[in-house]
Design a protein around this motif. Structure first.
Motif, PDB file in Angstrom:
ATOM      1  N   LEU A 364       0.837  -1.205   0.000  1.00 31.86           N
ATOM      2  CA  LEU A 364       0.000   0.000   0.000  1.00 31.86           C
ATOM      3  C   LEU A 364       0.872   1.255   0.000  1.00 31.86           C
ATOM      4  O   LEU A 364       0.576   2.245  -0.685  1.00 31.86           O
ATOM      5  CB  LEU A 364      -0.946  -0.006   1.209  1.00 31.86           C
ATOM      6  CG  LEU A 364      -1.976  -1.147   1.221  1.00 31.86           C
ATOM      7  CD1 LEU A 364      -2.739  -1.172   2.536  1.00 31.86           C
ATOM      8  CD2 LEU A 364      -2.952  -1.008   0.050  1.00 31.86           C
ATOM      9  N   ILE A 369      -0.664   4.977  -0.663  1.00 34.53           N
ATOM     10  CA  ILE A 369      -1.976   4.934  -0.007  1.00 34.53           C
ATOM     11  C   ILE A 369      -1.802   4.993   1.504  1.00 34.53           C
ATOM     12  O   ILE A 369      -1.067   4.184   2.084  1.00 34.53           O
ATOM     13  CB  ILE A 369      -2.744   3.650  -0.388  1.00 34.53           C
ATOM     14  CG1 ILE A 369      -2.970   3.606  -1.907  1.00 34.53           C
ATOM     15  CG2 ILE A 369      -4.072   3.569   0.362  1.00 34.53           C
ATOM     16  CD1 ILE A 369      -3.523   2.290  -2.408  1.00 34.53           C
ATOM     17  N   ASN A 370      -2.470   5.938   2.129  1.00 36.29           N
ATOM     18  CA  ASN A 370      -2.380   6.090   3.568  1.00 36.29           C
ATOM     19  C   ASN A 370      -3.344   5.145   4.283  1.00 36.29           C
ATOM     20  O   ASN A 370      -4.507   5.038   3.902  1.00 36.29           O
ATOM     21  CB  ASN A 370      -2.694   7.544   3.941  1.00 36.29           C
ATOM     22  CG  ASN A 370      -2.405   7.825   5.398  1.00 36.29           C
ATOM     23  OD1 ASN A 370      -1.458   7.272   5.973  1.00 36.29           O
ATOM     24  ND2 ASN A 370      -3.229   8.656   6.014  1.00 36.29           N
ATOM     25  N   ILE A 371      -2.840   4.459   5.305  1.00 33.09           N
ATOM     26  CA  ILE A 371      -3.683   3.564   6.103  1.00 33.09           C
ATOM     27  C   ILE A 371      -4.213   4.341   7.294  1.00 33.09           C
ATOM     28  O   ILE A 371      -3.453   4.943   8.029  1.00 33.09           O
ATOM     29  CB  ILE A 371      -2.867   2.351   6.591  1.00 33.09           C
ATOM     30  CG1 ILE A 371      -2.310   1.572   5.397  1.00 33.09           C
ATOM     31  CG2 ILE A 371      -3.718   1.454   7.478  1.00 33.09           C
ATOM     32  CD1 ILE A 371      -1.287   0.513   5.794  1.00 33.09           C
ATOM     33  N   GLN A 372      -5.531   4.318   7.484  1.00 36.38           N
ATOM     34  CA  GLN A 372      -6.126   5.101   8.566  1.00 36.38           C
ATOM     35  C   GLN A 372      -6.407   4.282   9.820  1.00 36.38           C
ATOM     36  O   GLN A 372      -6.346   4.778  10.929  1.00 36.38           O
ATOM     37  CB  GLN A 372      -7.418   5.749   8.086  1.00 36.38           C
ATOM     38  CG  GLN A 372      -7.202   6.626   6.859  1.00 36.38           C
ATOM     39  CD  GLN A 372      -8.476   7.289   6.408  1.00 36.38           C
ATOM     40  OE1 GLN A 372      -9.501   7.244   7.093  1.00 36.38           O
ATOM     41  NE2 GLN A 372      -8.443   7.925   5.252  1.00 36.38           N
ATOM     42  N   LEU A 385      -9.039   2.845   4.480  1.00 38.64           N
ATOM     43  CA  LEU A 385      -8.354   3.858   3.681  1.00 38.64           C
ATOM     44  C   LEU A 385      -9.384   4.754   3.001  1.00 38.64           C
ATOM     45  O   LEU A 385     -10.584   4.471   3.051  1.00 38.64           O
ATOM     46  CB  LEU A 385      -7.439   3.186   2.651  1.00 38.64           C
ATOM     47  CG  LEU A 385      -7.861   1.830   2.073  1.00 38.64           C
ATOM     48  CD1 LEU A 385      -8.818   2.034   0.950  1.00 38.64           C
ATOM     49  CD2 LEU A 385      -6.641   1.072   1.625  1.00 38.64           C
ATOM     50  N   TYR A 389      -9.115   5.365  -3.007  1.00 39.36           N
ATOM     51  CA  TYR A 389      -7.987   4.459  -3.263  1.00 39.36           C
ATOM     52  C   TYR A 389      -8.387   2.986  -3.268  1.00 39.36           C
ATOM     53  O   TYR A 389      -7.536   2.118  -3.398  1.00 39.36           O
ATOM     54  CB  TYR A 389      -6.893   4.654  -2.208  1.00 39.36           C
ATOM     55  CG  TYR A 389      -6.218   5.997  -2.276  1.00 39.36           C
ATOM     56  CD1 TYR A 389      -5.675   6.457  -3.479  1.00 39.36           C
ATOM     57  CD2 TYR A 389      -6.124   6.803  -1.150  1.00 39.36           C
ATOM     58  CE1 TYR A 389      -5.059   7.692  -3.550  1.00 39.36           C
ATOM     59  CE2 TYR A 389      -5.506   8.051  -1.214  1.00 39.36           C
ATOM     60  CZ  TYR A 389      -4.982   8.481  -2.411  1.00 39.36           C
ATOM     61  OH  TYR A 389      -4.378   9.697  -2.469  1.00 39.36           O
ATOM     62  N   ALA A 393      -5.930  -0.086  -4.255  1.00 34.62           N
ATOM     63  CA  ALA A 393      -5.434  -0.930  -3.160  1.00 34.62           C
ATOM     64  C   ALA A 393      -5.726  -2.406  -3.434  1.00 34.62           C
ATOM     65  O   ALA A 393      -4.859  -3.262  -3.272  1.00 34.62           O
ATOM     66  CB  ALA A 393      -6.084  -0.504  -1.839  1.00 34.62           C
TER      67      ALA A 393
END
Ligand code: ASP
Ligand code: MG
Length: 412
Positions: A364, A369-372, A385, A389, A393
């Motif tokens: 990722l 891609i940022n993981i929340q 996310l 995305y 992903a």
């Protein structure tokens, strides 16, 4: 010679022509010498049509009457299928849920099966008849018609297979099996030959809609081998079964599931004292809002940000509750985002492999891609996310975990 319980879904019996095609298929199985118990859904669209009729009269019709109404859809298809079989010289008998009988509790519109009487079906099978049973319906201890919840014919099929100790429960549908992920998102998704009950359960609860979740639970509990196949084309389908301890090489990841309908909420700057989580989530669950992931971590200033995810439909309701709770707790505020999605990798092979999660996070990261949020179980890693995305992903993970179909690999 085997005993199969075969379930044909709404599209598989969606017209008279389709019903005749199912009868042809059943004739072939009979000629091969197999015993058959067949469960059918209502013709596609019929259950919705019936619910629509009810809603023209009452916004919230009595659940008992709802069950009397919606159970009629399946009664139509069992009779038509038996006629189509008779036309082909195959003796068959149709039964409603209460005739069989499929005994349930009294929770109308989402009843649970308690017991199934098999004697009548056994007699028919011994007399060489195909038994055709209406899916989705049963009868409670007082003789009231009940239904098992939307998609409930799958559960009827599995329950009958368990009760009759059938060799296999075969779910005929409009897809040819369970896929590594949704083929509409990833071109190179491929059909799995085999998947375990546990994995299928995760895939189903994470949004893969091939089978009703309860049917999978039921099959796992009673160890009923379950096969998903297409009624439109021939093929082996996907076998859902117990974990194969013998298999030397298990895939680490069997599938990628995802869910778009997610939202998250954060209560910011909550004092870090006992009872806070319960004071936040208590009112949420009292309002019947289901909470999925929960994240909480204490900051240096002894306050915490408390974040959790809910179904997107519940976002407004949950936010209103949190505004009130935040004020009571002296929290800093409430933040929310309803444009998030959840992506999960699922596989029993994870148990014996280290580094699966970090491989996921790495893939990722490479896509920026940022993981929340993150949550894990023994056989699953899920991340939240930004919804935009999601496709990226899923595709990245599908190829990272070597799930792409071979043809697609050589093309790229
Ligand atoms: N006819 C019911 C429904 O549409 C049950 C089923 O098809 O499994 O939900
Ligand atoms: Mg269905």
């Amino acid at each position: 010679m085997a005993l199969y319980v075969q379930k044909y879904g709404g599209t598989s019996v969606g017209s008279v022509e389709r019903i005749e095609a199912v009868a042809d298929k059943l004739k072939t199985f009979r000629e091969q010498g197999h015993d058959l118990v067949v469960v059918v859904s209502a013709m596609s669209g019929e259950t919705n049509r019936l619910i629509g009729l009810a809603s023209q009269i009452q916004a919230q019709p009595n659940p008992r009457e709802m069950d009397v109404l919606v159970s009629t859809g399946e009664q139509v298809t069992i009779a038509l299928l038996c006629m189509a079989l008779d036309k082909r010289g195959i003796s068959a008998r149709s039964y409603t849920g209460s005739q069989v009988k499929i005994l349930t509790d009294s929770v109308h519109t989402k009843a649970r099966i308690r017991d199934i009487e098999v004697s009548r079906m056994r007699e028919d099978l011994e007399a060489g008849r195909v038994v055709v049973v209406a899916g989705f319906q049963g009868v409670d201890g007082h003789g009231n018609i009940t239904t098992l919840g939307r998609g409930g014919s799958d559960t009827t099929g599995v329950a009958l297979a368990a009760a009759l100790k059938a060799d296999e429960c075969q779910i005929y549908t409009d897809v040819d099996g369970v896929y590594t992920t949704d083929p509409r998102v990833v071109d190179s998704a491929r059909r799995l030959d085999k998947i375990t009950f546990e994995e299928m359960l995760e895939m189903a609860s994470l949004g893969s809609k091939v089978l009703q979740i309860r049917a999978v639970e039921f099959a796992g509990k009673y160890k009923v081998p379950l096969r998903v196949l297409s009624s439109f084309e021939d093929g082996p389908g996907t076998l859902i079964t117990i974990e194969d301890d013998e298999a030397v090489e298990k895939p680490v990841i069997s599938g990628i599931a995802f869910n778009r309908d997610e939202a998250k909420l954060t209560v910011q700057g909550v004092p870090d004292i006992p009872g806070v989580a319960s004071r936040i989530l208590g009112p949420i669950s009292a309002a019947n809002v289901e909470v999925d992931m929960i994240v909480q971590n204490v900051a240096a200033d002894q306050t915490t940000d408390f974040t959790f995810s809910v179904h997107r439909n519940d976002f407004d309701k949950a936010e209103a509750i949190l505004q009130r709770v935040a004020a009571e707790l002296g929290a800093r505020g409430v933040a929310g985002d309803n444009k998030i999605a959840k992506v999960s990798i699922v596989g029993v092979g994870m148990r014996s492999h280290a580094g699966v999660a970090s491989k996921m996070f790495d893939a990722l990261a490479k896509e920026g891609i940022n993981i929340q949020m993150i949550s894990t179980s023994e056989i699953k890693v899920s991340v939240v996310l930004a919804e935009k995305y999601l496709e990226l992903a899923v595709r990245a993970l599908h190829s990272e975990f070597d799930l792409d179909a071979p043809e697609a690999v050589s093309e790229s």
